[in-house]
Design an enzyme around this catalytic site. Structure first.
Site, PDB file in Angstrom:
ATOM      1  N   PHE A 153       0.851  -1.187   0.000  1.00 41.28           N
ATOM      2  CA  PHE A 153       0.000   0.000   0.000  1.00 41.28           C
ATOM      3  C   PHE A 153       0.887   1.237   0.000  1.00 41.28           C
ATOM      4  O   PHE A 153       1.749   1.389   0.863  1.00 41.28           O
ATOM      5  CB  PHE A 153      -0.935   0.045   1.215  1.00 41.28           C
ATOM      6  CG  PHE A 153      -1.890   1.201   1.150  1.00 41.28           C
ATOM      7  CD1 PHE A 153      -3.075   1.111   0.441  1.00 41.28           C
ATOM      8  CD2 PHE A 153      -1.578   2.418   1.745  1.00 41.28           C
ATOM      9  CE1 PHE A 153      -3.942   2.200   0.345  1.00 41.28           C
ATOM     10  CE2 PHE A 153      -2.435   3.509   1.650  1.00 41.28           C
ATOM     11  CZ  PHE A 153      -3.619   3.394   0.946  1.00 41.28           C
ATOM     12  N   ASP A 188       9.095   2.545   1.848  1.00 40.44           N
ATOM     13  CA  ASP A 188       7.932   3.307   2.286  1.00 40.44           C
ATOM     14  C   ASP A 188       7.784   3.083   3.790  1.00 40.44           C
ATOM     15  O   ASP A 188       7.276   2.049   4.238  1.00 40.44           O
ATOM     16  CB  ASP A 188       6.688   2.839   1.513  1.00 40.44           C
ATOM     17  CG  ASP A 188       5.425   3.581   1.923  1.00 40.44           C
ATOM     18  OD1 ASP A 188       5.435   4.218   3.005  1.00 40.44           O
ATOM     19  OD2 ASP A 188       4.436   3.507   1.176  1.00 40.44           O
ATOM     20  N   LYS A 234       2.681   9.310   8.442  1.00 38.53           N
ATOM     21  CA  LYS A 234       1.762   9.065   9.567  1.00 38.53           C
ATOM     22  C   LYS A 234       2.270   9.552  10.937  1.00 38.53           C
ATOM     23  O   LYS A 234       1.721  10.483  11.489  1.00 38.53           O
ATOM     24  CB  LYS A 234       1.401   7.585   9.624  1.00 38.53           C
ATOM     25  CG  LYS A 234       0.476   7.183   8.476  1.00 38.53           C
ATOM     26  CD  LYS A 234      -0.118   5.804   8.663  1.00 38.53           C
ATOM     27  CE  LYS A 234      -1.264   5.539   7.704  1.00 38.53           C
ATOM     28  NZ  LYS A 234      -0.865   5.037   6.384  1.00 38.53           N
TER      29      LYS A 234
END
Ligand SMILES: *Cc1c(COP(=O)(O)O)cnc(C)c1O
Length: 426
Positions: free
Chosen positions: A157, A248, A277
């Protein structure tokens, strides 16, 4: 009583939240907000530490943390102070000028990681967009590759913009958005032979593979930790070929795994990595970091109006400093071990429901058994009814990503609530 005092008291009575506080109205909400999320019937109003309260005053233990984002939990004094002070001082000016707070955050990040340079944006998808553009430019100018290809993993993702949703190796996110962005190719995760075969095929006529983009641990795709041996071989392969390794770290960076960066669990260093995040502790910020020799961007190549503004950078620097001052990474390791052992016991007690537990530090997944009569969402709903917030990572994994400040008592309380929730499912 003076007239002014009478008026003040009258207004206070009117403004009192306890009197005639209107209940939250989901119908009105849905009439105006676009229908992009399958929301739970819960409206949160207030938070403190690892606890949040809904509009009816009901308390929940928050093991979602805004999806692995609220590093310091809710209302942390250092965060409140940083937000207040920076807003009073200066909040946005654009990158037409030097922003001291941006420089300070870049210094902190480069001094505490393998990277030398940082670019700031506003989200994980944007950070990955920046990494994709950087890798493409590097391929063009350093390796003379005309049509660069980036390899990504199945079940990965990387975001929802067109390029990052293309990079995301899950067809369900791409459906109805064709034509997708060219230049991506998918391989199975943790499978070095498949990767070698793909590169051999793609590079057969002339080199085309510019970069390999991977999560150190796949978050949304089901809390799948990267295999150390696999990542070390990928690193070696990249060294041998000139292919860039992009990691990532949007979900796993900033201490969540029990190491400051996810890649430290794998014993390797990436050429480029991305953050978002946990970086701002809930304030929207993304970053793309890279080693000196990959930093091929020049003025005009890439930009963001909001990216790296004084407000988000000041707050993110406080998050970074607090992470260190409060030794939160040690807390992540200790609490993660307790959580995993509690979850493992629960999985063993309910073998028809659960196959086991996997994860690092404070990103953990409770994995449903192959033939379990329930889905992850059923566990999440049952836990919510017991006052525990959890989030699925796909249909067969329940994800636990509490704030990094979570205490031993809160871990035990969450396990107790989960046990009660499971009783309602069996
Ligand atoms: C959440 C996530 C993203 C996307 O971040 P946004 O801020 O939602 O754009 C990208 N990569 C990973 C690994 C993520 O977990």
């Amino acid at each position: 009583m003076s007239f002014a005092t009478q008026m003040r008291n009258a207004f206070k009575a009117l403004a009192s939240p306890k009197v005639n506080a209107p209940a939250f109205d989901a119908v009105t909400f849905d009439s105006a907000v676009m229908n992009t999320y399958g929301r739970f019937p819960l409206a949160l109003e207030r938070g403190q530490g690892c606890r949040v309260w809904d509009t009816d005053g009901q308390e929940y233990l928050d093991f979602v943390a805004g999806i692995a984002t609220c590093t310091l939990g809710h209302g942390h004094p250092a965060l409140v102070e940083a937000v207040t002070q920076q807003m009073q001082k200066l909040h946005h000016v654009s990158n037409l000028y030097y922003i001291p707070e941006q420089g300070q955050l870049a210094q902190w990040l480069t001094q505490h990681s393998c990277a030398d340079k940082a670019f700031f944006c506003n989200s994980g998808a944007e950070a990955n967009e920046a990494a994709i553009k950087l890798a493409r430019k590097y391929a063009h100018v350093k390796r003379d590759i005309e049509t660069p290809i980036i390899l990504t993993a199945n079940a990965s993702f990387h975001g929802r913009t067109l390029a990052t949703v293309t990079a995301t190796g899950q067809p369900k996110y791409q459906k109805n958005f064709s034509p997708l962005v060219p230049g991506f190719h998918y391989v199975p995760f943790n499978d070095i032979e498949a990767l070698k075969v793909a590169i051999a095929q793609l590079d057969q006529a002339q080199p085309q593979v510019a970069a390999i983009l991977l999560e150190p641990l796949q978050g949304e795709g089901g809390v799948n930790p990267g295999d150390r041996d696999y990542f070390q071989q990928v690193r070696q392969l990249c060294n041998d070929t000139g292919i860039l390794l992009i990691l990532d770290e949007v979900q796993v960076g900033m201490g969540r795994t029990g190491q400051l960066w996810g890649y430290q669990n794998l014993g390797i260093e990436p050429d480029i990595f991305t953050l978002a995040k946990g970086l701002g502790g809930g304030v929207p910020i993304g970053a793309m970091l890279c080693k000196r020799d990959c930093a091929v961007f020049e003025p005009g190549d890439h930009a963001s109006t909001f990216g790296g503004n004084p407000f988000v950078c000041g707050v993110a620097t406080t998050v970074c400093q607090t992470l260190m001052q409060e030794q939160l990474i040690d807390n992540v390791t200790a609490r993660g071990t307790e959580l995993r052992s509690g979850l493992t016991a629960i999985a063993q007690q309910h073998p028809t429901l659960f196959a086991g537990v996997r994860g690092w530090g404070l990103i953990n997944g409770l994995v449903l058994a192959d033939d379990a009569p329930i889905k992850s969402i059923d566990v999440v709903k049952a836990a919510m009814a017991q006052g525990l917030l959890l989030v699925p990572a796909g249909p067969s994994v329940v994800r636990f990503v509490p704030p990094l400040i979570v205490t031993a008592e809160e871990v035990q309380a969450a396990l107790a609530k989960l046990r009660s929730a499971i009783l309602t499912l069996t």
